[in-house]
Enzyme design. Structure first.
Site, mmCIF file in Angstrom:
data_model
loop_
_atom_site.group_PDB
_atom_site.id
_atom_site.type_symbol
_atom_site.label_atom_id
_atom_site.label_comp_id
_atom_site.label_asym_id
_atom_site.label_seq_id
_atom_site.Cartn_x
_atom_site.Cartn_y
_atom_site.Cartn_z
ATOM 1 N N LYS A 134 0.809 -1.229 0.000
ATOM 2 C CA LYS A 134 0.000 0.000 0.000
ATOM 3 C C LYS A 134 0.841 1.278 0.000
ATOM 4 O O LYS A 134 0.388 2.308 -0.482
ATOM 5 C CB LYS A 134 -0.946 -0.001 1.200
ATOM 6 C CG LYS A 134 -2.066 -1.024 1.074
ATOM 7 C CD LYS A 134 -3.037 -0.920 2.225
ATOM 8 C CE LYS A 134 -4.174 -1.905 2.023
ATOM 9 N NZ LYS A 134 -5.248 -1.700 2.993
ATOM 10 N N ASP A 150 -10.870 3.089 1.583
ATOM 11 C CA ASP A 150 -11.232 2.777 2.973
ATOM 12 C C ASP A 150 -11.958 3.953 3.621
ATOM 13 O O ASP A 150 -12.766 3.763 4.535
ATOM 14 C CB ASP A 150 -9.979 2.441 3.797
ATOM 15 C CG ASP A 150 -9.566 0.983 3.627
ATOM 16 O OD1 ASP A 150 -10.370 0.196 3.090
ATOM 17 O OD2 ASP A 150 -8.439 0.638 4.022
HETATM 18 P P1 NAP Z 1 -1.878 -2.881 11.253
HETATM 19 O O1 NAP Z 1 -1.503 -1.690 10.471
HETATM 20 O O2 NAP Z 1 -0.931 -4.025 11.342
HETATM 21 O O3 NAP Z 1 -2.191 -2.403 12.754
HETATM 22 C C1 NAP Z 1 -2.516 -3.339 13.735
HETATM 23 C C2 NAP Z 1 -3.103 -2.621 14.950
HETATM 24 O O4 NAP Z 1 -3.585 -3.638 15.837
HETATM 25 C C3 NAP Z 1 -2.079 -1.815 15.726
HETATM 26 O O5 NAP Z 1 -2.718 -0.707 16.295
HETATM 27 C C4 NAP Z 1 -1.651 -2.813 16.815
HETATM 28 O O6 NAP Z 1 -1.158 -2.214 17.989
HETATM 29 C C5 NAP Z 1 -2.965 -3.462 17.116
HETATM 30 N N1 NAP Z 1 -2.806 -4.747 17.769
HETATM 31 C C6 NAP Z 1 -2.340 -5.880 17.201
HETATM 32 N N2 NAP Z 1 -2.350 -6.873 18.117
HETATM 33 C C7 NAP Z 1 -2.831 -6.347 19.265
HETATM 34 C C8 NAP Z 1 -3.097 -6.885 20.546
HETATM 35 N N3 NAP Z 1 -2.854 -8.168 20.841
HETATM 36 N N4 NAP Z 1 -3.614 -6.072 21.500
HETATM 37 C C9 NAP Z 1 -3.880 -4.787 21.202
HETATM 38 N N5 NAP Z 1 -3.647 -4.207 20.013
HETATM 39 C C10 NAP Z 1 -3.132 -4.994 19.052
HETATM 40 O O7 NAP Z 1 -3.239 -3.509 10.762
HETATM 41 P P2 NAP Z 1 -4.448 -2.749 10.013
HETATM 42 O O8 NAP Z 1 -4.235 -2.793 8.561
HETATM 43 O O9 NAP Z 1 -4.660 -1.428 10.660
HETATM 44 O O10 NAP Z 1 -5.669 -3.744 10.331
HETATM 45 C C11 NAP Z 1 -6.228 -3.832 11.642
HETATM 46 C C12 NAP Z 1 -7.524 -4.634 11.539
HETATM 47 O O11 NAP Z 1 -8.479 -3.896 10.774
HETATM 48 C C13 NAP Z 1 -7.372 -5.967 10.823
HETATM 49 O O12 NAP Z 1 -8.199 -6.917 11.453
HETATM 50 C C14 NAP Z 1 -7.879 -5.685 9.425
HETATM 51 O O13 NAP Z 1 -8.391 -6.835 8.800
HETATM 52 C C15 NAP Z 1 -8.974 -4.689 9.717
HETATM 53 N N6 NAP Z 1 -9.280 -3.827 8.574
HETATM 54 C C16 NAP Z 1 -10.523 -3.947 8.035
HETATM 55 C C17 NAP Z 1 -10.896 -3.148 6.989
HETATM 56 C C18 NAP Z 1 -12.276 -3.293 6.437
HETATM 57 O O14 NAP Z 1 -12.533 -2.909 5.289
HETATM 58 N N7 NAP Z 1 -13.199 -3.806 7.207
HETATM 59 C C19 NAP Z 1 -10.003 -2.209 6.443
HETATM 60 C C20 NAP Z 1 -8.726 -2.099 7.031
HETATM 61 C C21 NAP Z 1 -8.377 -2.913 8.101
HETATM 62 P P3 NAP Z 1 0.413 -1.925 18.167
HETATM 63 O O15 NAP Z 1 0.679 -0.648 17.446
HETATM 64 O O16 NAP Z 1 0.598 -1.826 19.648
HETATM 65 O O17 NAP Z 1 1.139 -3.105 17.570
#
Ligand code: NAP
Length: 500
Positions: free
Chosen positions: A292, A329
């Site tokens: 991305k 998004d």
């Molecule tokens: P990302 O950039 O890897 O960020 C992950 C986030 O989750 C960070 O804030 C991380 O905190 C936190 N995290 C991970 N494990 C954790 C835990 N055990 N306890 C507390 N916080 C934790 O991922 P992303 O792309 O933002 O995606 C996050 C989620 O949103 C995923 O499930 C993804 O599938 C979903 N999503 C959905 C859509 C949709 O269209 N519905 C769009 C985008 C994303 P730290 O900074 O402390 O590591």
């Protein structure tokens, strides 16, 4: 077979002819012809080879592949050729002979029996040099169909493969890219001009790396609807096999009767993929992890949101050439919110975003575009602080202090961490938070549809929005960019994306 179409050829690699016929019957409606891989058969079956074409009821390629070509035949070469010759009386439409088999008598016997020779070369290790010349040189005499199956090892390898299709545009040929990098060539056989595409029944041993199930080719990738004029869109990522985008977009094309297909591309080199996208004349492509950010420098025009979000999930080929990038998004997040809780679409809304990753950044941008300044809480408080600073918001950690501050930011709670996502579905990012019941709770996680966090919110009486609603909504926005058309509602309704 209509002009510009390609054939679906099911490779059969069972140990008995009965089992091969059973497999064929399980997929008959999706298949135009079969390849009998006689090298997989028990030796006792081989005397029955002449009976197979009639029993199958379809045109059959007879192949007895040697070990060095990825097959299982390890008998004598004279025995193999004798077996091929003796089986011709059964009416095989095609016989596969490798490029090094110089046996004019056998070739003539194939023709006399009404069949054609497929002259094949398989390279399981990579890409031979000068593909067009290699393919042109394969056929030993007029009427033979040259077949070249290669194993691209990178996105860069695909440029040579697509160039070969272009140079050989008017030549009858079978040209296949194997493995996950080559998958698109199996799906786009009609567009690229391959006489056939080979496939295997899912769950069985693949006859070659990267085989798809014929049901997927027809029902998901719309193989029988495609021709040289079909438009192509796709999604790039690494890995990419898990992506649900092809199902979403192709179902839309099917419902609207569009002559197009949406293809997954495994990509390890973003600049090379942009060159490939030009060569394939892609209308646009979706971008998923880890590309991305990497696509940003390649764009000719950027949506304003990309500067602050720093990640692009949608690339569109402009009519005048060049690539435009945006991030759906933002719209994907806002549309379901507008549908579920329109009263929150105003600057006075008090909101909390949990998480500070890529998804959270799009959400914060979207909320700020409404004038809402959310509180951002994250496990790593420093990341929340950095994100909050770029948008002029408050931040904190996922601790008792953070939770107590949520009381003043609780009209809308957005869960944007990966916690609760499959496979660890019991996770709850805020087990200590007690819902009052008046919050609107939005979880970006879409697998499962109902996370533990959403279940708790619903039990407390909150209105909830599932991540699937956002996923579909951002996909619908991409669909509009690629086709100019609204995503057909009936497909969305089928999936019932918004949990009420
Ligand atoms: P990302 O950039 O890897 O960020 C992950 C986030 O989750 C960070 O804030 C991380 O905190 C936190 N995290 C991970 N494990 C954790 C835990 N055990 N306890 C507390 N916080 C934790 O991922 P992303 O792309 O933002 O995606 C996050 C989620 O949103 C995923 O499930 C993804 O599938 C979903 N999503 C959905 C859509 C949709 O269209 N519905 C769009 C985008 C994303 P730290 O900074 O402390 O590591």
């Amino acid at each position: 077979m209509a002009e510009g179409k390609s054939r679906i050829c099911l490779s059969l690699t069972a140990s008995t002819l009965e089992e091969d016929l059973r497999l064929l019957d399980s997929r008959r409606e999706f298949v135009d012809m079969v390849e009998l891989r006689a090298d997989s058969l028990d030796p006792t079956e081989l005397s029955h080879l002449p009976s197979f074409p009639k029993r199958s009821g379809l045109p059959v390629i007879l192949t007895i592949r040697r070990r060095r070509e990825g097959g299982r035949w390890n008998g004598e070469e004279a025995e193999r050729r004798g077996l091929l010759g003796r089986s011709l009386s059964g009416g095989y439409a095609y016989v596969d002979l490798a490029e090094d088999v110089h046996d004019p008598a056998l070739s003539e016997a194939v023709n006399r029996a009404g069949g054609r020779v497929i002259r094949s070369l398989h390279d399981f290790s990579g890409m031979p040099d000068r593909l067009p010349e290699r393919l042109r040189a394969l056929a030993r005499k007029p009427g033979e169909i040259p077949k070249l199956a290669v194993m691209p090892q990178s996105t860069g390898d695909l440029l040579a493969l697509v160039d070969a299709y272009r140079q050989l545009e008017d030549q009858e040929k079978i040209l296949i890219g194997m493995g996950e990098f080559g998958l698109f060539s199996r799906i786009l056989a009609a567009k690229l001009g391959s006489f056939l595409t080979t496939c295997s029944v899912a769950g069985r041993q693949e006859a070659a790396p990267g085989h798809l199930d014929p049901r997927l080719l027809v029902e998901l990738y719309r193989f029988r609807k495609l021709d040289r004029d079909s438009f192509v869109c796709g999604v790039i990522g690494n890995p990419i096999a898990h992506s649900r985008s092809p199902e979403f977009h192709n179902r839309g094309y099917e419902v609207l009767g569009l002559n197009g297909v949406y293809v997954p591309f495994l990509v390890d080199d973003v600049p090379a993929f942009f060159r490939l996208a030009e060569m394939l004349d892609l209308r646009g492509f979706s971008v998923t992890m880890p590309h991305k950010r990497a696509v940003l420098p390649r764009l000719d025009e950027r949506d304003e949101s990309l500067r602050q979000i720093g990640a692009c999930n949608t690339v569109v080929h402009r009519k005048d050439g060049g690539w435009y990038g945006t991030n759906t998004d933002v719209q994907g997040f806002l549309n379901p919110l507008q549908a579920q809780a329109p009263e929150l679409m105003r600057p006075e809304t008090r909101a909390t975003v949990i998480g500070a990753g890529g998804g959270a950044r799009s959400v914060v941008y979207a909320l700020c575009s409404l004038g809402i300044r959310p509180l951002i809480l994250n496990r790593t408080a420093e990341k929340a602080r950095v994100l909050a600073e770029s948008f002029g918001c408050e931040s904190g950690g996922l601790d008792t202090d953070g939770i107590s501050r949520m009381q003043n930011h609780a009209d809308l709670l957005v869960q944007a961490t990966g916690v609760g996502m499959e496979p660890d579905t019991q996770g709850d990012p805020l087990p200590g938070y007690r819902f009052s019941g008046s919050e609107v709770v939005y979880d970006l996680v879409y697998q499962p549809l109902m996370t533990v966090f959403l279940k708790r919110a619903k039990q407390a009486g909150c209105r909830i929005v599932s991540g699937l609603a956002m996923l579909f909504s951002q996909g619908a926005a991409q669909f509009k960019y690629y086709t100019g058309l609204d995503y057909p509602r009936e497909v969305l309704d089928l999936k019932n994306p918004i949990v009420k």
